[in-house]
Design a protein around this motif. Structure first.
Motif, mmCIF file in Angstrom:
data_model
loop_
_atom_site.group_PDB
_atom_site.id
_atom_site.type_symbol
_atom_site.label_atom_id
_atom_site.label_comp_id
_atom_site.label_asym_id
_atom_site.label_seq_id
_atom_site.Cartn_x
_atom_site.Cartn_y
_atom_site.Cartn_z
ATOM 1 N N GLU A 197 0.918 -1.236 -0.144
ATOM 2 C CA GLU A 197 0.012 0.305 0.133
ATOM 3 C C GLU A 197 1.196 1.344 0.152
ATOM 4 O OE1 GLU A 197 -2.540 -0.265 2.926
ATOM 5 O OE2 GLU A 197 -3.741 -1.553 2.295
ATOM 6 N N VAL A 198 0.369 2.094 -0.557
ATOM 7 C CA VAL A 198 1.063 3.384 -0.937
ATOM 8 C C VAL A 198 0.457 4.602 -0.722
ATOM 9 C CG1 VAL A 198 2.712 5.460 -2.590
ATOM 10 C CG2 VAL A 198 2.929 2.529 -2.171
ATOM 11 N N ILE A 199 0.635 5.039 0.287
ATOM 12 C CA ILE A 199 -0.335 6.597 0.270
ATOM 13 C C ILE A 199 0.908 8.224 0.833
ATOM 14 C CG2 ILE A 199 -1.743 7.799 2.027
ATOM 15 C CD1 ILE A 199 -1.885 5.639 3.848
ATOM 16 N N LEU A 200 0.579 8.544 -0.723
ATOM 17 C CA LEU A 200 0.964 9.732 -1.829
ATOM 18 C C LEU A 200 -0.025 11.029 -0.242
ATOM 19 C CD1 LEU A 200 1.271 9.267 -4.912
ATOM 20 C CD2 LEU A 200 3.010 8.943 -3.231
ATOM 21 N N LEU A 232 -4.382 8.379 -2.891
ATOM 22 C CA LEU A 232 -3.550 10.142 -2.739
ATOM 23 C C LEU A 232 -4.758 10.784 -2.445
ATOM 24 C CD1 LEU A 232 -2.044 11.916 -5.863
ATOM 25 C CD2 LEU A 232 -3.837 12.699 -4.609
ATOM 26 N N VAL A 233 -3.885 12.451 -0.935
ATOM 27 C CA VAL A 233 -4.839 12.362 -0.480
ATOM 28 C C VAL A 233 -3.800 13.686 -0.363
ATOM 29 C CG1 VAL A 233 -5.171 13.011 2.074
ATOM 30 C CG2 VAL A 233 -5.283 10.481 1.259
ATOM 31 N N VAL A 234 -4.391 14.832 -0.345
ATOM 32 C CA VAL A 234 -4.436 16.452 -0.611
ATOM 33 C C VAL A 234 -4.840 17.027 0.370
ATOM 34 C CG1 VAL A 234 -4.151 16.994 -3.122
ATOM 35 C CG2 VAL A 234 -6.045 16.671 -2.564
ATOM 36 N N PHE A 235 -4.344 18.054 1.384
ATOM 37 C CA PHE A 235 -4.564 19.098 2.396
ATOM 38 C C PHE A 235 -4.155 20.936 2.183
ATOM 39 C CE2 PHE A 235 -0.552 17.446 3.188
ATOM 40 C CZ PHE A 235 0.320 18.077 4.483
ATOM 41 N N VAL A 239 -8.621 18.517 4.559
ATOM 42 C CA VAL A 239 -8.216 17.223 3.601
ATOM 43 C C VAL A 239 -9.430 16.673 2.629
ATOM 44 C CG1 VAL A 239 -7.059 14.891 3.825
ATOM 45 C CG2 VAL A 239 -7.173 16.699 5.719
ATOM 46 N N VAL A 240 -8.063 15.796 1.005
ATOM 47 C CA VAL A 240 -9.356 16.014 0.561
ATOM 48 C C VAL A 240 -8.890 14.681 -0.148
ATOM 49 C CG1 VAL A 240 -10.616 16.314 -1.646
ATOM 50 C CG2 VAL A 240 -10.333 18.087 -0.371
ATOM 51 N N ASP A 241 -9.460 13.223 0.080
ATOM 52 C CA ASP A 241 -9.001 11.912 -0.959
ATOM 53 C C ASP A 241 -9.804 12.110 -2.114
ATOM 54 O OD1 ASP A 241 -8.923 9.364 -1.220
ATOM 55 O OD2 ASP A 241 -9.357 8.784 0.634
ATOM 56 N N LEU A 242 -8.882 11.934 -2.855
ATOM 57 C CA LEU A 242 -8.610 12.235 -4.791
ATOM 58 C C LEU A 242 -8.423 11.022 -5.238
ATOM 59 C CD1 LEU A 242 -7.248 15.730 -5.794
ATOM 60 C CD2 LEU A 242 -9.376 14.871 -5.163
ATOM 61 N N THR A 243 -8.151 10.123 -4.158
ATOM 62 C CA THR A 243 -8.496 8.306 -4.990
ATOM 63 C C THR A 243 -8.929 7.858 -5.683
ATOM 64 O OG1 THR A 243 -6.858 7.566 -2.871
ATOM 65 C CG2 THR A 243 -7.766 5.774 -3.913
ATOM 66 N N ALA A 267 -3.989 16.082 8.550
ATOM 67 C CA ALA A 267 -3.797 15.341 6.903
ATOM 68 C C ALA A 267 -3.133 13.740 7.513
ATOM 69 C CB ALA A 267 -2.341 16.129 5.928
ATOM 70 N N LEU A 268 -2.272 13.925 8.309
ATOM 71 C CA LEU A 268 -1.483 12.784 8.597
ATOM 72 C C LEU A 268 -2.423 11.654 9.676
ATOM 73 C CD1 LEU A 268 2.140 13.633 9.508
ATOM 74 C CD2 LEU A 268 1.056 12.406 7.518
ATOM 75 N N ALA A 269 -3.344 12.628 10.073
ATOM 76 C CA ALA A 269 -4.360 12.323 11.477
ATOM 77 C C ALA A 269 -5.560 10.689 10.635
ATOM 78 C CB ALA A 269 -4.895 12.797 11.671
ATOM 79 N N TYR A 270 -5.773 11.580 9.096
ATOM 80 C CA TYR A 270 -6.282 10.424 8.360
ATOM 81 C C TYR A 270 -5.701 9.835 7.628
ATOM 82 C CZ TYR A 270 -9.373 10.192 3.613
ATOM 83 O OH TYR A 270 -9.787 9.186 2.648
ATOM 84 N N CYS A 271 -4.867 9.820 6.950
ATOM 85 C CA CYS A 271 -4.001 9.064 6.270
ATOM 86 C C CYS A 271 -3.704 8.049 7.164
ATOM 87 C CB CYS A 271 -2.890 9.655 6.334
ATOM 88 S SG CYS A 271 -2.156 10.599 4.696
ATOM 89 N N GLN A 272 -3.180 8.600 8.614
ATOM 90 C CA GLN A 272 -2.619 6.913 9.830
ATOM 91 C C GLN A 272 -4.241 6.377 10.063
ATOM 92 O OE1 GLN A 272 -2.231 8.564 13.621
ATOM 93 N NE2 GLN A 272 -1.063 7.080 13.528
ATOM 94 N N SER A 273 -6.250 6.991 9.773
ATOM 95 C CA SER A 273 -7.281 6.413 9.840
ATOM 96 C C SER A 273 -7.748 5.230 8.435
ATOM 97 C CB SER A 273 -7.565 7.191 9.968
ATOM 98 O OG SER A 273 -8.308 7.933 8.849
ATOM 99 N N ARG A 274 -6.616 5.290 7.480
ATOM 100 C CA ARG A 274 -6.745 5.018 6.520
ATOM 101 C C ARG A 274 -5.729 3.512 6.052
ATOM 102 N NH1 ARG A 274 -10.556 6.953 7.507
ATOM 103 N NH2 ARG A 274 -11.783 7.822 5.629
ATOM 104 N N ILE A 275 -4.944 3.327 7.626
ATOM 105 C CA ILE A 275 -3.710 2.198 6.975
ATOM 106 C C ILE A 275 -4.729 0.616 8.082
ATOM 107 C CG2 ILE A 275 -1.576 1.367 8.121
ATOM 108 C CD1 ILE A 275 -0.318 4.706 7.975
ATOM 109 N N THR A 276 -4.466 -0.168 7.096
ATOM 110 C CA THR A 276 -4.820 -1.493 7.569
ATOM 111 C C THR A 276 -3.985 -2.198 7.365
ATOM 112 O OG1 THR A 276 -5.396 -2.070 5.184
ATOM 113 C CG2 THR A 276 -7.155 -1.550 6.118
ATOM 114 N N ARG A 277 -2.686 -2.092 6.931
ATOM 115 C CA ARG A 277 -1.397 -3.144 7.317
ATOM 116 C C ARG A 277 0.001 -2.666 7.703
ATOM 117 N NH1 ARG A 277 -1.161 -5.568 2.029
ATOM 118 N NH2 ARG A 277 -2.478 -4.801 0.855
ATOM 119 N N PRO A 278 0.431 -1.864 8.399
ATOM 120 C CA PRO A 278 1.451 -1.371 8.434
ATOM 121 C C PRO A 278 2.590 -1.799 8.441
ATOM 122 C CG PRO A 278 0.179 -1.128 10.461
ATOM 123 C CD PRO A 278 -0.597 -2.223 10.027
ATOM 124 N N THR A 279 2.621 -2.886 8.128
ATOM 125 C CA THR A 279 4.286 -3.359 7.803
ATOM 126 C C THR A 279 4.195 -3.449 6.243
ATOM 127 O OG1 THR A 279 3.440 -5.473 7.984
ATOM 128 C CG2 THR A 279 4.232 -4.694 9.509
#
Length: 367
Positions: A197-200, A232-235, A239-243, A267-279
């Protein structure tokens, strides 16, 4: 300027032929008449026809790289941004990343009659960037994903015999006509099935315009790879998710709003909430780090993500211009957490992503 009439501008040389036209185009932007006098050509002014003719002239006299610099100078020095809202002006300009950034900053003020022309200009730049960047990005990242899935103690039915034999040729026993493998190479079934998973996470403040353009193009390229799940998240302060728009980077770009404040923590709070498999996750923050939100919260979120196994990358810019002005205290704090911040060119970005996916040291350029 080059010289010319009126005492040859003090050079003692009169111009002739195309040199006269070159001199006039330069003087319209940069030059002035004798001390206390007026510009000989009265500059570019705010006349759309005059500017359109000037844009045509500079494309006649100068190569595209110089034309782009002169266009940027005209926008900055003479305040010509408003004229870019006219379709005939957009059709006359030499499109580049910086012009796209200017158009995006004017997006909300753009009349409907201009929007289709603006989208055509942006699409041309995006298409050129994709042609330049996409093939190498896919090849580099596919290689990284291939290597990251490789296991050194595979089960028998998961052994890659071709790679294993080549890696152990030094152990060939001619009398037995066989290779004794000291090291087995294979692909574990679980490793093959797990998608990275990649989060920009992109700062869309006005100073990050070129980075937003490049990141949108890279986001579309990454989203096209079946082995990656890309978000892809812009802020700014929101915060807006444009995925869901990643299939078309032009839609992504027109979904941004350059300018405004900055709230990296949010913005990082939003990204953190979308992570399901950290490793299996790489988070790329692209920002000059001028945080307007909660500084300690931002740092705590980065620390928490890294502790959970997320690979965190901080890019001060994603552009050809090098490092911008940035908050050095925040950059130092991130470096202390093991997330060094550095500027990255578009050509280096695939190598940075490959290293992040393989969890090896990042190829940080020399300052």
């Amino acid at each position: 300027m080059l010289g010319g009439d009126g005492g040859a501008d003090g050079t003692g040389c009169a111009l002739a032929g195309s040199d006269v036209g070159v001199d006039r185009t330069l003087e319209a932007l940069y030059g002035a008449g004798p001390a206390g006098g007026e510009r000989r050509e009265a500059g570019l002014g705010q006349s759309a026809p005059r500017v359109a003719r000037w844009l045509g002239d500079i494309r006649t006299y100068f190569p595209a790289s110089v034309v782009q610099v002169m266009q940027r100078d005209a926008i900055d020095r003479l305040g010509l941004s408003a004229l870019l809202l006219e379709p005939e002006m957009l059709e006359a300009v030499e499109a580049d990343v910086h012009l796209v950034g200017t158009l995006l900053s004017l997006n909300k003020a753009m009349p409907e009659t201009t929007k289709e022309t603006a989208r055509a200009v942006v699409r041309k730049v995006v298409r050129d960037l994709e042609a330049r960047l996409s093939d190498r990005t896919r090849a580099t990242l596919n290689g990284a994903l291939d290597r990251s899935a490789r296991v050194s103690r595979p089960r028998h039915h998961d052994i890659d015999w071709d790679r294993t034999i080549r890696a152990n040729l030094k152990n060939y026993l001619p009398e037995h006509r066989t290779v004794v493998p000291e090291r087995l190479i294979g692909y574990g079934r679980a490793a093959r099935s797990v998608r990275k998973e990649v989060i920009l996470c992109i700062d869309q403040s006005g100073s990050m315009a070129a980075s937003v353009v490049y990141a949108s193009v890279f986001g579309a390229v990454l989203a096209s790879m079946r082995s990656l799940d890309t978000r892809l998240v812009v802020f700014d302060t929101a915060v807006v998710d444009l995925t869901d728009q990643l299939a078309d980077p032009v839609d992504v770009l027109f979904g941004t709003q350059l300018g405004g404040g900055t709230d990296i923590n949010r913005a990082l709070a939003y990204c953190q909430s979308r992570i399901t498999r950290p490793t299996e996750t790489v988070v790329v923050l692209i920002s000059d780090l001028y945080e307007g939100g909660i500084r300690d919260g931002m740092l705590k979120r980065v620390a928490a993500m890294k502790t959970a196994g997320v690979r965190f990358v901080t890019l001060l810019a994603l552009s050809d211009e090098g490092a911008p002005a940035y908050d050095r205290d925040h950059a130092a704090a991130l470096a202390a957490l093991g997330a060094p911040a550095f500027a990255c060119t578009p050509d280096l970005f695939p190598d940075v992503m490959a290293a992040a996916l393989e969890r090896r040291p990042l190829p940080i350029p020399e300052p």
